[in-house]
Structure formats: C-alpha cells, structure tokens
Design an enzyme around this catalytic site. Sequence first.
Site, PDB file in Angstrom:
ATOM      1  CG  ASN A 172      -0.931  -1.448  10.621  1.00 50.96           C
ATOM      2  OD1 ASN A 172      -1.479  -1.257  11.703  1.00 50.96           O
ATOM      3  ND2 ASN A 172      -1.621  -1.671   9.513  1.00 50.96           N
ATOM      4  CE1 TYR A 176      -6.333  -1.987   6.121  1.00 52.97           C
ATOM      5  CE2 TYR A 176      -4.194  -2.574   5.179  1.00 52.97           C
ATOM      6  CZ  TYR A 176      -4.947  -2.011   6.203  1.00 52.97           C
ATOM      7  OH  TYR A 176      -4.319  -1.484   7.300  1.00 52.97           O
ATOM      8  NE  ARG A 189     -13.370  -0.578   0.102  1.00 56.68           N
ATOM      9  CZ  ARG A 189     -13.560  -0.775   1.398  1.00 56.68           C
ATOM     10  NH1 ARG A 189     -12.766  -1.596   2.073  1.00 56.68           N
ATOM     11  NH2 ARG A 189     -14.529  -0.152   2.041  1.00 56.68           N
ATOM     12  CD1 TRP A 190      -5.113   2.475   1.557  1.00 60.48           C
ATOM     13  CD2 TRP A 190      -3.671   0.895   2.223  1.00 60.48           C
ATOM     14  NE1 TRP A 190      -3.895   2.801   1.044  1.00 60.48           N
ATOM     15  CE2 TRP A 190      -2.979   1.855   1.438  1.00 60.48           C
ATOM     16  CE3 TRP A 190      -2.958  -0.175   2.754  1.00 60.48           C
ATOM     17  CZ2 TRP A 190      -1.618   1.754   1.176  1.00 60.48           C
ATOM     18  CZ3 TRP A 190      -1.600  -0.268   2.492  1.00 60.48           C
ATOM     19  CH2 TRP A 190      -0.942   0.679   1.710  1.00 60.48           C
ATOM     20  N   GLY A 195      -4.444   1.641   9.478  1.00 60.17           N
ATOM     21  CA  GLY A 195      -3.005   1.701   9.710  1.00 60.17           C
ATOM     22  C   GLY A 195      -2.168   1.673   8.448  1.00 60.17           C
ATOM     23  CD  GLU A 238      -1.422  -4.865  14.463  1.00 60.67           C
ATOM     24  OE1 GLU A 238      -2.203  -3.952  14.167  1.00 60.67           O
ATOM     25  OE2 GLU A 238      -0.175  -4.737  14.405  1.00 60.67           O
ATOM     26  CG  ASP A 287     -18.522  -4.000   1.195  1.00 63.85           C
ATOM     27  OD1 ASP A 287     -18.645  -3.946   2.426  1.00 63.85           O
ATOM     28  OD2 ASP A 287     -17.425  -3.941   0.623  1.00 63.85           O
TER      29      ASP A 287
END
EC number: 4.1.1.98
Length: 488
Positions: A172, A176, A189-190, A195, A238, A287
Amino acid sequence: MQYRDLRDFISGLEKRGELKRVTAAVSPVLEMTEICDRTLRKQGPALLFENPTGFDMPVLGNLFGTPGRVALGMGAEDVSELREIGKLLAFLKEPEPPKGLKDAWSKLPIYKKVISMAPKVLKDAPCQEVIVEGDDVDLTKIPVQHCWPGDAAPLITWGLTITKGPNKERQNLGIYRQQVIGRNKVIMRWLSHRGGALDFREWCEKYPDRPYPVAVALGADPATILGAVTPVPDTLSEYAFAGLLRGSRTELVKAIGSELQVPAYAEIVLEGHIHPGEMADEGPYGDHTGYYNEVDRFPVFTVERITHRKNPIYHSTYTGRPPDEPAILGVALNEVFVPILQKQFPEIVDFYLPPEGCSYRMAVVTMKKQYPGHAKRVMLGVWSFLRQFMYTKFVIVTDDDINARDWNDVIWAITTRMDPKRDTVMIDNTPIDYLDFASPISGLGSKMGLDATHKWPGETNREWGRAIVQDPAVKRRVDELWLQLGID
C-alpha cells in the site's frame, strides 16, 4: 509526456516556464511557507529553493500548485484529459462482462496494458547511492519545513509511506504527515481507515510483539506520488497505476532492511519500524482547514536507515486555509472522480469539490432527475460509494441546468428550489475527519444533504415555477444589433 523521476519532471517544468529556481537564501522555518503560499495564490510556478538557510539540500515546493501541473504529473497535457483516466479507473473498478466476441476483443488491449505495467524490480537503484545507518541517521540534516508559527515541530508532508499487511500480496502507498520528534523518530499520522493504518492493525493482531517494517519515499516521480492520492481499485496496485499514467513500468528496488519495495528513483528513502504500542502526542499543526488541529496520539516510526541519491532534493509542501496544494489536487482529481461516479450513477452530469470546502468537505452534484426522491438517492450514493467521500459533510444536488462550478448558479438553485425542512437530509453519528473540531465528538459527527432540484409530483402539491427564458429570436436580433448599440 513521460517523467522517469522527479528530476526529469523538474527539467520538463523548467522548459515550460513552470518552475522557478530561487537562489536567495530562504529559511525552511516559516519563510518557505509564506513564499509558496503567495506563489500558489497567483497560480505561479513550482519553486526550487537552492539555498535553504542552514542546509545544503535543495527544497522543491509548490510542485502541484496548479491543476495544470497535476495533469502534467499524471501524464496528461490538460486537466480535461484526466476524465479519460477516470474512465479507465471506472472500468477497472467494475469491469462489465463482454457483450460478445467483438466487445471482448475491444477490451483485451486494456487488460494487456494493465498486466504489462507490473512493476519492474531492479538490483541496484539511484535511491541507494548513499546509505546512512545506525547512529549516523539524523533527520535534522534534511531541510524539513516548519510551516506555521504554532506548529509543534518540523513536519514531513510529501512522504510516500509504503506498507504491507501480513495477509496481503500487494503493498500500500499512502501519504501521511510525519512530525519529526528526534534525530531518528517521527510520528506517523495515519487515520484509522487509511491503508497504512489498516495494514499496521492487521500486523499487530498477528504479531503483537514484533516491530512492523515501514519505508517512506521522499521525492518519488510524479506519477507514483499522484497514484497514491487517486482512488485506485483494490485489485490494482498504486505502482501499476503509476505505470499506466507514466506509460512505462514503475521501477522499484528492495529496501535494504525489509522486503518492502521502494521507488528506485526516489530522492530519499527512510527505512525502519513501528513498534506496536509505541505512541506519541502529535500536533498541533496548521492544517488544510485553516486552523490548528487538536493534539492526538499516533504511532512512532523509528528510522533505522536513510538512503538517498547523490545531491538529493527534498520535496515539501504546506497545508493551510484554501487554496493550498491539497485543494488544488482536489480540483484536478475532480475530473478523475466524475467518470467513476457516473459508472455507478449514470444520471450524474457533473461533480465538484469546491476548493473553499477544504478539499473534500463539500460536494456539488448536478444530475438528470428521473423520479421523486432521486436526488436523495444520489447524495447517499456519493457518501457511500468511494471512501474518499466518507468525510464529506455537505452534499448539494441540483438539476443539470445548473453549473456545479458556479456559485451564482448553485446559490440560486438552493434559494429557489429548496424548502429547508422538506429538502434537507440530516444524518447523525457518521465518520468525520478528526481534524474537524466543529463536530461534537472527535471523529464522529453529522452530515447534511441539500436537495436543490426541481420538485416532482409527490414531492410537492404546488404548481412548480417555470424558469424565465428569453425568446431565442429576440436574442438573435439583439446579437445582430449589439455592435451598433455602442454599449461596450
């Protein structure tokens, strides 16, 4: 146009006048953010900071600061061509059985092309030209941006995180953000539905006492980067999708310390492990909402090895109140999403994620309405069909006479075709981005759907208004007179 690596893309952009080399000394602490923000708002070029203050490694910023550059990175010359990529993904997501032998033969080239784009694994790769291990690992030597005054620490933003679940064949790729908390540690930070987090959870369930291998590629080629943020079907890796975009197989190399495969031409690769149970407070950070987010706990990634090319380039960005790069990516990926949604809902004419909506929090859909309640079916479908939209708070549905990308049109439809009580759908206790501090509970909140379509019998008992339209003959006559009138 094919771009083998980030340097090839930089060269191509420079030839097009889409990249500016900044030779003045600029600090990665706040200054780069301000320069990139001003440049992006003017739809300016990508920026290569050649002399970041205190570092000898160049920093690439504002790379995907216009939809046009996103399209170029995906192998297209224009944003409109991204619809074709969306059609391909829609087909691969839900392939239809051939209607006959002729139809089967017509689809065969697509399958052959997908199969032929399986990644190519190299024995040696540029990303491992230089190897730094053990006590020599020092993330502070990389010019990681400190984007906003209230940020907790420097933040790695464009890291392409490579993971693999213990029960899965494919790897995957996910992007992140990663807070630097030491010379060899970052906070990963996921979010729980992404995934990487799912792979890690499966690992912890199967191997609760064993460290989890992770690799992070910085400065991969544009097709691989953008492939990680595109809704690729679960049956397609991907890396293979990046090959389709690029028109050539993605070249990989085995990581030195694990079985993970990393982009062979990445500028920098971080290798290491996440130890189950090792967590740390992440944030606050400015953010994409335009606010600082709350502090929350996430896993700690220990970097045991850094490999990189000779004279590497660090690829970075910032997030803030739109427009920022995530918002621009959303505008471009709009064109990819439309055919995917139309495959499931052919009545959809257009789909728009306004950049002011922080990339994904608001969507506008135009449709060919066919029966009472149809708009509500479509809005519920948008929320549930792609996981990219599970955090979308507002879905506005209008008829196809409205331009989804023109707020003058959309607001007119809302104010003239909606009754607030009848035409508003409220859904409580749904997944919400934990960064959304407006929700009553972190990660859990409500959604609103607005049915701004013409109402059919059964939805109203009143005679519905007819839109005012000028006589076409009069319009043609005035067109002929216009120059003589001298008005403009």
